[in-house]
Scaffold this motif. Structure first.
Motif, PDB file in Angstrom:
ATOM      1  N   GLY A   2       0.809  -1.215   0.000  1.00  0.00           N
ATOM      2  CA  GLY A   2       0.000   0.000   0.000  1.00  0.00           C
ATOM      3  C   GLY A   2       0.842   1.263   0.000  1.00  0.00           C
ATOM      4  O   GLY A   2       0.499   2.255  -0.659  1.00  0.00           O
ATOM      5  N   HIS A   3       1.958   1.233   0.756  1.00  0.00           N
ATOM      6  CA  HIS A   3       2.838   2.396   0.779  1.00  0.00           C
ATOM      7  C   HIS A   3       3.473   2.630  -0.588  1.00  0.00           C
ATOM      8  O   HIS A   3       3.588   3.784  -1.037  1.00  0.00           O
ATOM      9  CB  HIS A   3       3.913   2.205   1.843  1.00  0.00           C
ATOM     10  CG  HIS A   3       3.379   2.209   3.235  1.00  0.00           C
ATOM     11  ND1 HIS A   3       3.905   1.429   4.244  1.00  0.00           N
ATOM     12  CD2 HIS A   3       2.338   2.890   3.799  1.00  0.00           C
ATOM     13  CE1 HIS A   3       3.237   1.635   5.366  1.00  0.00           C
ATOM     14  NE2 HIS A   3       2.272   2.511   5.118  1.00  0.00           N
ATOM     15  N   HIS A  61      -5.973   2.973   6.254  1.00  0.00           N
ATOM     16  CA  HIS A  61      -6.865   2.025   6.924  1.00  0.00           C
ATOM     17  C   HIS A  61      -6.538   0.563   6.615  1.00  0.00           C
ATOM     18  O   HIS A  61      -7.183  -0.326   7.175  1.00  0.00           O
ATOM     19  CB  HIS A  61      -8.318   2.301   6.533  1.00  0.00           C
ATOM     20  CG  HIS A  61      -8.874   3.548   7.143  1.00  0.00           C
ATOM     21  ND1 HIS A  61      -9.186   3.660   8.487  1.00  0.00           N
ATOM     22  CD2 HIS A  61      -9.170   4.769   6.593  1.00  0.00           C
ATOM     23  CE1 HIS A  61      -9.658   4.864   8.746  1.00  0.00           C
ATOM     24  NE2 HIS A  61      -9.655   5.556   7.614  1.00  0.00           N
ATOM     25  N   GLY A  62      -5.579   0.309   5.728  1.00  0.00           N
ATOM     26  CA  GLY A  62      -5.174  -1.079   5.528  1.00  0.00           C
ATOM     27  C   GLY A  62      -5.035  -1.544   4.101  1.00  0.00           C
ATOM     28  O   GLY A  62      -4.707  -2.725   3.879  1.00  0.00           O
ATOM     29  N   LEU A  63      -5.280  -0.698   3.104  1.00  0.00           N
ATOM     30  CA  LEU A  63      -5.086  -1.117   1.721  1.00  0.00           C
ATOM     31  C   LEU A  63      -3.618  -1.478   1.496  1.00  0.00           C
ATOM     32  O   LEU A  63      -2.723  -0.721   1.836  1.00  0.00           O
ATOM     33  CB  LEU A  63      -5.486   0.001   0.764  1.00  0.00           C
ATOM     34  CG  LEU A  63      -5.367  -0.330  -0.724  1.00  0.00           C
ATOM     35  CD1 LEU A  63      -6.317  -1.446  -1.129  1.00  0.00           C
ATOM     36  CD2 LEU A  63      -5.630   0.925  -1.583  1.00  0.00           C
ATOM     37  N   GLY A  64      -3.394  -2.647   0.920  1.00  0.00           N
ATOM     38  CA  GLY A  64      -2.041  -3.150   0.742  1.00  0.00           C
ATOM     39  C   GLY A  64      -1.690  -4.257   1.717  1.00  0.00           C
ATOM     40  O   GLY A  64      -0.617  -4.858   1.606  1.00  0.00           O
ATOM     41  N   GLN A  65      -2.578  -4.520   2.661  1.00  0.00           N
ATOM     42  CA  GLN A  65      -2.390  -5.603   3.623  1.00  0.00           C
ATOM     43  C   GLN A  65      -3.492  -6.644   3.435  1.00  0.00           C
ATOM     44  O   GLN A  65      -4.530  -6.370   2.839  1.00  0.00           O
ATOM     45  CB  GLN A  65      -2.428  -5.057   5.048  1.00  0.00           C
ATOM     46  CG  GLN A  65      -1.412  -3.942   5.313  1.00  0.00           C
ATOM     47  CD  GLN A  65      -1.503  -3.401   6.727  1.00  0.00           C
ATOM     48  OE1 GLN A  65      -1.430  -4.147   7.703  1.00  0.00           O
ATOM     49  NE2 GLN A  65      -1.662  -2.086   6.845  1.00  0.00           N
ATOM     50  N   LEU A 120       2.191   1.854  -3.424  1.00  0.00           N
ATOM     51  CA  LEU A 120       1.123   2.392  -4.263  1.00  0.00           C
ATOM     52  C   LEU A 120       0.934   3.884  -4.012  1.00  0.00           C
ATOM     53  O   LEU A 120       0.801   4.671  -4.966  1.00  0.00           O
ATOM     54  CB  LEU A 120      -0.184   1.640  -3.998  1.00  0.00           C
ATOM     55  CG  LEU A 120      -1.446   2.204  -4.672  1.00  0.00           C
ATOM     56  CD1 LEU A 120      -1.324   2.110  -6.185  1.00  0.00           C
ATOM     57  CD2 LEU A 120      -2.687   1.473  -4.180  1.00  0.00           C
ATOM     58  N   ALA A 121       0.916   4.287  -2.757  1.00  0.00           N
ATOM     59  CA  ALA A 121       0.702   5.696  -2.416  1.00  0.00           C
ATOM     60  C   ALA A 121       1.827   6.567  -2.968  1.00  0.00           C
ATOM     61  O   ALA A 121       1.571   7.649  -3.520  1.00  0.00           O
ATOM     62  CB  ALA A 121       0.594   5.859  -0.904  1.00  0.00           C
ATOM     63  N   TYR A 122       3.080   6.116  -2.840  1.00  0.00           N
ATOM     64  CA  TYR A 122       4.196   6.904  -3.360  1.00  0.00           C
ATOM     65  C   TYR A 122       4.094   7.074  -4.877  1.00  0.00           C
ATOM     66  O   TYR A 122       4.324   8.167  -5.420  1.00  0.00           O
ATOM     67  CB  TYR A 122       5.523   6.237  -2.996  1.00  0.00           C
ATOM     68  CG  TYR A 122       5.811   6.218  -1.517  1.00  0.00           C
ATOM     69  CD1 TYR A 122       5.330   7.232  -0.682  1.00  0.00           C
ATOM     70  CD2 TYR A 122       6.562   5.188  -0.941  1.00  0.00           C
ATOM     71  CE1 TYR A 122       5.591   7.215   0.682  1.00  0.00           C
ATOM     72  CE2 TYR A 122       6.827   5.162   0.418  1.00  0.00           C
ATOM     73  CZ  TYR A 122       6.335   6.181   1.225  1.00  0.00           C
ATOM     74  OH  TYR A 122       6.589   6.167   2.577  1.00  0.00           O
ATOM     75  N   ALA A 123       3.773   5.989  -5.560  1.00  0.00           N
ATOM     76  CA  ALA A 123       3.637   6.063  -7.019  1.00  0.00           C
ATOM     77  C   ALA A 123       2.495   6.993  -7.417  1.00  0.00           C
ATOM     78  O   ALA A 123       2.613   7.781  -8.374  1.00  0.00           O
ATOM     79  CB  ALA A 123       3.417   4.668  -7.593  1.00  0.00           C
ATOM     80  N   MET A 124       1.386   6.919  -6.694  1.00  0.00           N
ATOM     81  CA  MET A 124       0.245   7.762  -7.027  1.00  0.00           C
ATOM     82  C   MET A 124       0.558   9.239  -6.816  1.00  0.00           C
ATOM     83  O   MET A 124       0.159  10.089  -7.628  1.00  0.00           O
ATOM     84  CB  MET A 124      -0.961   7.352  -6.173  1.00  0.00           C
ATOM     85  CG  MET A 124      -1.516   5.972  -6.485  1.00  0.00           C
ATOM     86  SD  MET A 124      -2.093   5.828  -8.176  1.00  0.00           S
ATOM     87  CE  MET A 124      -3.299   7.122  -8.223  1.00  0.00           C
ATOM     88  N   TRP A 125       1.261   9.567  -5.768  1.00  0.00           N
ATOM     89  CA  TRP A 125       1.591  10.972  -5.518  1.00  0.00           C
ATOM     90  C   TRP A 125       2.552  11.510  -6.575  1.00  0.00           C
ATOM     91  O   TRP A 125       2.453  12.681  -6.977  1.00  0.00           O
ATOM     92  CB  TRP A 125       2.176  11.153  -4.127  1.00  0.00           C
ATOM     93  CG  TRP A 125       1.137  11.211  -3.051  1.00  0.00           C
ATOM     94  CD1 TRP A 125       0.891  10.279  -2.076  1.00  0.00           C
ATOM     95  CD2 TRP A 125       0.186  12.260  -2.852  1.00  0.00           C
ATOM     96  NE1 TRP A 125      -0.157  10.676  -1.283  1.00  0.00           N
ATOM     97  CE2 TRP A 125      -0.614  11.894  -1.733  1.00  0.00           C
ATOM     98  CE3 TRP A 125      -0.087  13.453  -3.503  1.00  0.00           C
ATOM     99  CZ2 TRP A 125      -1.652  12.696  -1.263  1.00  0.00           C
ATOM    100  CZ3 TRP A 125      -1.123  14.257  -3.042  1.00  0.00           C
ATOM    101  CH2 TRP A 125      -1.885  13.874  -1.928  1.00  0.00           C
ATOM    102  N   GLY A 126       3.480  10.668  -7.019  1.00  0.00           N
ATOM    103  CA  GLY A 126       4.373  11.094  -8.091  1.00  0.00           C
ATOM    104  C   GLY A 126       3.615  11.397  -9.372  1.00  0.00           C
ATOM    105  O   GLY A 126       3.864  12.421 -10.040  1.00  0.00           O
ATOM    106  N   MET A 127       2.670  10.526  -9.728  1.00  0.00           N
ATOM    107  CA  MET A 127       1.864  10.767 -10.934  1.00  0.00           C
ATOM    108  C   MET A 127       0.943  11.958 -10.754  1.00  0.00           C
ATOM    109  O   MET A 127       0.674  12.706 -11.716  1.00  0.00           O
ATOM    110  CB  MET A 127       1.068   9.503 -11.283  1.00  0.00           C
ATOM    111  CG  MET A 127       1.929   8.362 -11.777  1.00  0.00           C
ATOM    112  SD  MET A 127       0.988   6.903 -12.316  1.00  0.00           S
ATOM    113  CE  MET A 127       0.455   6.241 -10.720  1.00  0.00           C
TER     114      MET A 127
END
Length: 363
Positions: free
Chosen positions: A4-5, A63-67, A7-14
């Motif tokens: 999930g982390h 809240h837990g996405l990625g787990q 994913l979040a880093y990639a999304m913020w870069g885009m």
């Protein structure tokens, strides 16, 4: 650090990339081209929707996405799935807006009726299926809360949304390839230079990469295990964001051409000015020069009204013309002051270059 982390880093870069492109496009259209069309507003809305998509993905990761679904508490699983629903709604809508913005952009340059019909058909189907998917996403169960909180809210499933999502993914990929290849059908007839044509068609041709992202997203979605939603759906959201971001790059690059031309012209002018300032003082300036008084065997020079000397080798950007005006030092200093000083004055013709950008797509 779990998936999930990442994913979040990639999304913020885009997201930063999309917001930057939208800001540059609006600046170009408002300050340089001085025309803002509907497609520009749609492009800005797409970047805003992508930002909201990223924000809600970040909340879901919290809240837990990625787990694994089965290692989280009931509250966390419910909240995580709910916020992915919100995020996915903005992703689907943003993807449709990106297609709409690209279609409206192409409608300004196409010439034949069948081309306009083809563009409107592709855009209409994409927008219609996207709206239907969002509506079905929030109405697939009765009560609605059952779809993201099945352990605590028993209910009835009205439909299976995954097949429709796969179908929309296939159509989205087809549209990406269509918009990537379509400019090559009419690009030769546009009133612009060959270089402009290659840049326009080549940048929009990058849509094949958006189509590839859409294909991967569709394949990933068709093989996902819905019983471990919080873990298995991470690749789906990653490829969804990649498809939208690549599409925005394809749409944004052609519209930034006037900004590139203006920036290139300014840098060229500044570089030329710096070069002349650093020349040795014993050398004559590289501008047009003449002497008022012929003293001590001075070489013959042209009269003041005989025109300018050959311009220095400053390459001018395409699709721009140059306004040149001159100001002479002689106009500032009076004749009497020069005679009193007892000096020989050399009048330097100073060239001031102003690039006026013309862009054929500013209907």
């Amino acid at each position: 650090m779990h998936r999930g982390h990442h994913l979040a880093y990639a999304m913020w870069g885009m997201a930063v990339l999309c917001i930057s492109l939208a800001a540059l496009r609006l600046y170009t259209r408002i300050r340089i081209v001085k025309f803002v069309g509907v497609e520009d507003y749609m492009y800005a809305c797409t970047s805003l929707f992508f930002l909201l998509f990223t924000i809600f993905i970040q909340i879901s990761v919290y809240h837990g996405l990625g787990q694994s679904y089965w290692t989280l508490s009931v509250d966390d699983t419910s909240n995580s799935i709910f916020w992915t629903y919100v995020a996915n709604s903005f992703a689907v809508s943003g993807n449709a807006m990106a297609k709409l913005s690209m279609g409206l952009f192409l409608l300004r340059v196409v010439q034949f009726r069948w081309q306009k019909i083809a563009l409107w058909t592709a855009v209409a189907i994409t927008v219609g299926t996207s709206i239907a998917l969002v509506v079905m996403l929030w109405n697939q169960t009765t009560p609605v809360q059952t779809s993201w909180d099945p352990l605590r809210t028993p209910g009835k499933w009205n439909l299976q949304i995954q097949p429709l999502t796969v179908g929309l993914g296939v159509w989205s990929s087809i549209c990406d390839f269509f918009f990537a290849m379509f400019p090559w059908l009419f690009i030769r007839s546009l009133p612009m230079s060959q270089r402009e044509k290659v840049i326009l068609a080549g940048s929009m041709g990058l849509g094949v990469f958006a189509g590839a992202c859409g294909i991967i997203r569709t394949v990933v979605l068709s093989k996902l295990n819905v019983f471990n939603f919080t873990l298995d759906f991470v690749p789906y959201f990653a490829w969804t964001g990649a498809e939208i971001a690549v599409a925005m790059v394809c749409i944004g690059i052609p519209t930034l051409r006037p900004l590139y031309i203006k920036t290139l012209g300014r840098n060229t002018t500044n570089a030329c000015s710096n070069h002349h300032r650093t020349n040795d003082a014993s050398e004559l300036p590289q501008y047009t020069t003449h002497k008022r008084n012929n003293l001590n065997k001075c070489p013959p020079v042209r009269a003041r009204d005989s025109g300018y000397s050959q311009a220095s080798n400053i390459s001018r950007p395409p699709i721009a013309y140059t306004k040149v005006r001159s100001e002479s030092v002689d106009d500032v200093m009076s004749d009497s002051s020069k005679k009193q000083a007892g000096l020989i004055w050399v009048d330097n013709e100073v060239r001031i270059q102003e690039d006026v950008v013309e862009w054929p797509l500013q209907n």
